[in-house]
Scaffold this active site. Sequence first.
Site, PDB file in Angstrom:
ATOM      1  N   GLU A 132      -5.759  -9.814  -4.939  1.00 17.16           N
ATOM      2  CA  GLU A 132      -5.380  -8.689  -5.788  1.00 17.16           C
ATOM      3  C   GLU A 132      -6.509  -8.318  -6.752  1.00 17.16           C
ATOM      4  O   GLU A 132      -6.690  -7.148  -7.085  1.00 17.16           O
ATOM      5  CB  GLU A 132      -4.124  -9.037  -6.591  1.00 17.16           C
ATOM      6  CG  GLU A 132      -3.644  -7.930  -7.496  1.00 17.16           C
ATOM      7  CD  GLU A 132      -2.347  -8.271  -8.202  1.00 17.16           C
ATOM      8  OE1 GLU A 132      -1.716  -7.350  -8.742  1.00 17.16           O
ATOM      9  OE2 GLU A 132      -1.951  -9.457  -8.204  1.00 17.16           O
ATOM     10  N   GLU A 186       8.162  -9.752  -6.575  1.00 19.12           N
ATOM     11  CA  GLU A 186       7.827  -8.338  -6.599  1.00 19.12           C
ATOM     12  C   GLU A 186       8.002  -7.783  -5.186  1.00 19.12           C
ATOM     13  O   GLU A 186       9.047  -7.253  -4.860  1.00 19.12           O
ATOM     14  CB  GLU A 186       6.394  -8.141  -7.107  1.00 19.12           C
ATOM     15  CG  GLU A 186       6.078  -6.704  -7.463  1.00 19.12           C
ATOM     16  CD  GLU A 186       4.814  -6.597  -8.292  1.00 19.12           C
ATOM     17  OE1 GLU A 186       4.349  -5.461  -8.491  1.00 19.12           O
ATOM     18  OE2 GLU A 186       4.289  -7.634  -8.749  1.00 19.12           O
TER      19      GLU A 186
END
Length: 835
Positions: free
Chosen positions: A693, A430
């Site tokens: 996260e 990503e």
Amino acid sequence: GAAANLRPGRNVIAVRVTNSTGPAGLTLGIFQSYFGGEFETITPTEWLCSDKLAKGWNTPKFSAKGWVKAKVVGQPGDAPWGEVAQEVDGPRRSQMLRKEFELPAEVVRARAYVSGLGYYELRLNGFRVGDDVFTPGWTQYEKRIQYQVYDVTDLLKIGRNAVGAILGNGWWSSGLGWAGGMERHAKPGENLRFLLQLEVECTDGSKHVIVTDSSWAAHLSPIVEDTLYHGETHDARLEQPGWDKPRFDAKDWQPVKIVKDPLRKLCAQRGPTLRVTEELYPVKITEPKPGVYVLDFGQNHPGRPKLTVKAPRGTTIRMVHAEYLKPDGTLERANYRSARVTDTYICKGSGVEVWEPRFTYRGFRYMQVTGLPSKPDRTTIVSRVLHSAPPMAGTFECSNPLLNRILKNVRWGQRSNMHSVPTDCPQRDERLGWMGDAQAFAPTSIWNMDMALFFTKWMRDILEAQQPDGAVPGVCPNVGDWVIGPGRSAWADAITIIPWYVYVYYGDRQILEQAFPGVRKWVEYMQTKLSKDGLYEEPTWGDWVPVEPTPDRPIAAMFGYHSTNLLAHMAQILGKKKDADRYRKLAEAQRRAFNKKYLKPDNNYVTATQTSNILPLAFGMVEPDRQQAVADNIAKDVKKHGGHHTTGFLGTAFILPVLAQHGHADLAYGIVNTDEYPSLGYMIKKGATTIWERWNTDQMGPGMNSRNHFAFGSMAQWFYEGLAGLNPDPEQPGFKHVIVRPYIVGDLKWVRADYPTLYGRLASEWKREKGSLRLRVTIPPNTTATVCLPARDVARVTESGQPLTQAPGVTVKGPEGDRLLVRVAAGTYEFVIQQ
């Protein structure tokens, strides 16, 4: 006397920089940082370091177009711009380019102007030029490609010289995005490009311009694979010693191809470049299986290995990376998803070999190594930490070791996710410029680092990624609408929020001028999508990964109001009265509509989650007579959850200041002063060295579960602004006026922080003493401050041993709530408050 030179309308400030002790660009960078913004007329630096200035350089109409004489070159068999070579499936093979040239005399001055796609490494006479990595940097390539300028005077000589470059894929052609990371990006396998203009002046008065053209030659490099996600493979047996030096036999090299110019949007380097900033050595080495070594570097970080080895020819050494380990001591790589994150070195077998990848990086703490001829020691492989490298800025320290450790993790998370743009994570398939994460974390990032030029550069990317109808993507640079689709509130609103923060913290009015048209287009786009209630309620990602979710459509409406309101403020600052009036009225209409639809009689918004109440307070949407009640509801919910927050990315950024500003500072402190779930301290208790996260990353599956995100680190903003009490004043931005309001909370015995404002050092330090509180503040030159003392009785406060009413430079303004407000001029003050 400068006032006499100013006139109505457009003016220009221009500076000619000459340096005898260092590169002129460094002085220019300091000048730009001090005044904020960028100097558009002088960033094309082809004339900056020469004695003869371009005509009109110091006038508003100066243009440097037409100075580039070089051609863009590519590898043999190159396809046209915008097309992919038919034989290519995936990233291109790295190339080496070279040219030799003669110089008749000693070199007085030489500058290399260089760019390329994706990455380039420039070399002269066997030496690497500069210490930047991943040049030319990541931008919205279709709109703008940066070039760098290097002083190469000391690398050239009389007679024969050689210039060369190594090209790699990088963000340009590695393939970006998940689901394999190749087929999704707009340009997987796009051809590599290079451009160089080397300008040389010699002692005999001659001038020489060496450029990329058809006289250059190309050859495949020893790098047989390089991508961001998967890593780099280098076969040292394919190296060609001396290829970047004069008189190299290049008979088997092929002529380059002149390609259609993809660098037509050249611009000078905008923000800070990426650099290696330190080296980490393994703190522990284990051998979970025979010949399989695991190196623990003790810190999750962005980097790449540097290998030192002596081994027979053909020995293949593989270095694989991970953020955490399996129970058997080997790597757990599931959360990297499709990214292989593997570097491979094939030895040439001639003595000690030293190698590190050129064109890749990843986030990791652990490295698993196979193929070594013997057990490694601490120096066999070190990790080279690399990221965009603006100067570090603020410091914060307190008597609570947990808070100090949290800030350390936040700083590492920030460094890990600054790679030309602010990325979400440095490890998996990503690593994109997610804008909601970045805008939530922006104030904290500014306290930690000098982010002025970094954000100014990224703001250009955002404006250039904006769609013609005003919609804004959720990631920038935009790698395709497949990622997100346009108009996602809180992410798209970075187009408004980022320039506003740069203005508030740096006093940069220019970024408001540059951003204003795009912000207005975004707000007008939202106006075309209003619901029947008069609110922007298009789908968005909402309060990302919270403990308790908040519906996303009300969040979209809140941010729709926030951007409209900020646009009205921008228009007022820029003297656009009609715009200011229009958007103020639109914002007010949205505020009223939102309260009518979502505010309940019990003073809770929407579903009564913490975030649903926090955001209206933070954005100024709540009627004054109901603000305290809404804040008290947040406090009740925190207590209901055992003193914990339940927020995601968006609510977390505001929960601590909102609580503190409404009388719940001790509760705010309790949220960060715990290692119970959910909290930043819980992450640390579970071994985190950066910010996760998710609040429960240790309990969740690997699919969307990075151990190195910065978003939840937004809580650290309150360390500086709440606990130390240092706050910019939006009415006098850039710390021209400072509001000092420290919270004396919990078990804290002392706090100290400082920050290098544009005017000088700003500092706050308080310490509890027996029966008193000592507060020491330093206010920079040419600024003022309002100090909000935690006291009400003037008679119980002294400054530098004198009664407060008699202290030089201090004006008592009077009580406000539970505080005593005093106005101070620049200087250092020491207040003692008797308890």
